[in-house]
Design an enzyme around this catalytic site. Structure first.
Site, PDB file in Angstrom:
ATOM      1  N   ASN A   1      10.601   0.769   3.720  1.00 52.16           N
ATOM      2  CA  ASN A   1       9.262   0.964   4.269  1.00 52.16           C
ATOM      3  C   ASN A   1       9.346   2.039   5.347  1.00 52.16           C
ATOM      4  OD1 ASN A   1       6.436   0.017   4.294  1.00 52.16           O
ATOM      5  ND2 ASN A   1       6.862  -0.551   6.417  1.00 52.16           N
TER       6      ASN A   1
ATOM      7  N   GLN B   1       0.628  -6.322  -3.917  1.00 51.86           N
ATOM      8  CA  GLN B   1      -0.578  -6.528  -3.108  1.00 51.86           C
ATOM      9  C   GLN B   1      -1.692  -5.566  -3.542  1.00 51.86           C
ATOM     10  OE1 GLN B   1       1.880  -6.055   0.665  1.00 51.86           O
ATOM     11  NE2 GLN B   1       0.262  -7.386   1.408  1.00 51.86           N
TER      12      GLN B   1
ATOM     13  N   CYS C   1     -20.728 -18.051 -16.506  1.00 53.03           N
ATOM     14  CA  CYS C   1     -20.256 -18.320 -17.873  1.00 53.03           C
ATOM     15  C   CYS C   1     -18.805 -17.917 -18.116  1.00 53.03           C
ATOM     16  CB  CYS C   1     -21.166 -17.645 -18.903  1.00 53.03           C
ATOM     17  SG  CYS C   1     -21.001 -15.840 -18.974  1.00 53.03           S
TER      18      CYS C   1
ATOM     19  N   ALA D   1       0.806  -1.223   0.000  1.00 53.32           N
ATOM     20  CA  ALA D   1       0.000   0.000   0.000  1.00 53.32           C
ATOM     21  C   ALA D   1       0.838   1.271   0.000  1.00 53.32           C
ATOM     22  CB  ALA D   1      -0.941   0.000   1.207  1.00 53.32           C
TER      23      ALA D   1
ATOM     24  N   CYS E   1     -18.088 -13.169 -14.699  1.00 49.63           N
ATOM     25  CA  CYS E   1     -19.334 -13.883 -14.420  1.00 49.63           C
ATOM     26  C   CYS E   1     -18.982 -15.264 -13.851  1.00 49.63           C
ATOM     27  CB  CYS E   1     -20.168 -14.033 -15.688  1.00 49.63           C
ATOM     28  SG  CYS E   1     -21.668 -15.008 -15.411  1.00 49.63           S
TER      29      CYS E   1
ATOM     30  N   HIS F   1      -3.266  -9.965  -5.255  1.00 51.49           N
ATOM     31  CA  HIS F   1      -4.608  -9.881  -4.672  1.00 51.49           C
ATOM     32  C   HIS F   1      -5.677  -9.492  -5.698  1.00 51.49           C
ATOM     33  CE1 HIS F   1      -2.654  -9.297  -0.458  1.00 51.49           C
ATOM     34  NE2 HIS F   1      -2.926 -10.566  -0.692  1.00 51.49           N
TER      35      HIS F   1
ATOM     36  N   CYS G   1     -25.699 -13.975 -19.466  1.00 51.20           N
ATOM     37  CA  CYS G   1     -26.533 -14.977 -18.789  1.00 51.20           C
ATOM     38  C   CYS G   1     -27.286 -14.459 -17.568  1.00 51.20           C
ATOM     39  CB  CYS G   1     -25.703 -16.200 -18.407  1.00 51.20           C
ATOM     40  SG  CYS G   1     -24.452 -15.866 -17.157  1.00 51.20           S
TER      41      CYS G   1
ATOM     42  N   PHE H   1      -5.992   0.451   2.310  1.00 53.79           N
ATOM     43  CA  PHE H   1      -7.291  -0.218   2.466  1.00 53.79           C
ATOM     44  C   PHE H   1      -7.782  -0.147   3.905  1.00 53.79           C
ATOM     45  CE2 PHE H   1      -8.979  -4.405   3.902  1.00 53.79           C
ATOM     46  CZ  PHE H   1     -10.235  -4.320   3.342  1.00 53.79           C
ATOM     47  N   ARG H   2      -6.882  -0.352   4.860  1.00 53.17           N
ATOM     48  CA  ARG H   2      -7.285  -0.388   6.267  1.00 53.17           C
ATOM     49  C   ARG H   2      -7.370   1.008   6.881  1.00 53.17           C
ATOM     50  NH1 ARG H   2      -7.615  -5.589   7.683  1.00 53.17           N
ATOM     51  NH2 ARG H   2      -6.440  -7.071   6.430  1.00 53.17           N
TER      52      ARG H   2
END
Length: 239
Positions: A212, A102, A131, A22, A128, A120, A151, A33-34
């Site tokens: 990081n 990720q 199908c 992230a 779908c 991810h 469908c 995301f968190r």
């Protein structure tokens, strides 16, 4: 000193497996995301509502919550930043770069990286479950609940939901096997099984670099560890 060592390690190899999290996307303004706020402050709520189980239980409500949780990314107001472009630049200078990400925002591909493993999955499409037909993001945004034109079944996002199998793990391990160096960017390495990959690289004796902002539980696995703002470090590496 660590920065110069990292720069030399990257310069001296022809192939790099790059693991991204992230922290790479936040430089484009996309929150982790968190870190989404409001209704989704509890991890448990997010994990329940964007699970394989909930998709099958209530696909209509699932899509409403899925679009809300990922609303920032779905708006597509964001583009690649200089971290994405740095990896593409390495590729353009003749290095074999395989990005194992990720992130589900598709920005590595948008930046032009040729070898991207979306560990991810991706927000940019849905399939779908009946199908197998695939649909792109504009189609998914046309209606609240995307339905297969062929469908009539409710589409399933191509993001790996909680409870879904990880299908790209073997590809990721293969990319690490074939690389001379492993570069990990902007991830806390807390999410399994993605965090098995640095351990795997270590077991193979691959030279490795971690950049990081915060320390991780796996810092000791790496030859070079830099705790700093990723954007700033990448700009220094480019120099």
């Amino acid at each position: 000193m660590q920065l110069k060592t990292a720069a030399k390690m990257i310069a001296d190899v022809s192939s790099v497996a790059v693991l991204t999290g992230a922290g790479v996307s936040t430089a484009s303004g996309i929150p982790d995301f968190r870190s989404t706020t409001g209704l989704w402050t509890a991890d448990e709520a997010r994990e329940y509502y964007i699970s394989n189980y909930y998709f099958h239980k209530d696909p209509v409500d699932f899509w409403g919550k899925y679009k809300d949780i990922f609303r920032v990314k779905l708006l597509k107001d964001y583009g690649p930043n200089h971290v994405h472009r740095y990896l593409k630049d390495l590729e353009m200078h003749g290095k074999q770069i395989t990005v194992i990400t990720q992130n589900v925002d598709g920005l590595h591909t948008l930046a032009g990286s040729e070898h991207v493993i979306e560990y991810h999955g991706t927000l940019n499409s849905a399939t779908c479950p009946n199908c197998g037909r695939s649909f792109d993001l504009p189609y998914l945004l046309e209606t609240e609940t995307p339905i297969c034109e062929k469908c009539g079944h409710v589409l399933k996002p191509d993001v790996v939901l909680f409870g879904d199998p990880i299908t790209e793990h073997d590809s990721a391990e293969k990319a690490i096997q074939q690389s001379e160096l492993v570069l990990v960017l902007g991830t806390s390495l807390l999410v399994s099984p993605f965090n098995i990959l640095p351990e795997y690289a270590n077991s193979l004796g691959k030279p490795s670099i971690l950049i990081n902002r915060e320390p991780t539980v796996m810092d000791e696995l790496f030859d070079v560890v830099i705790h700093d703002d990723l954007s700033k470090v990448v700009q220094q590496l480019q120099k």
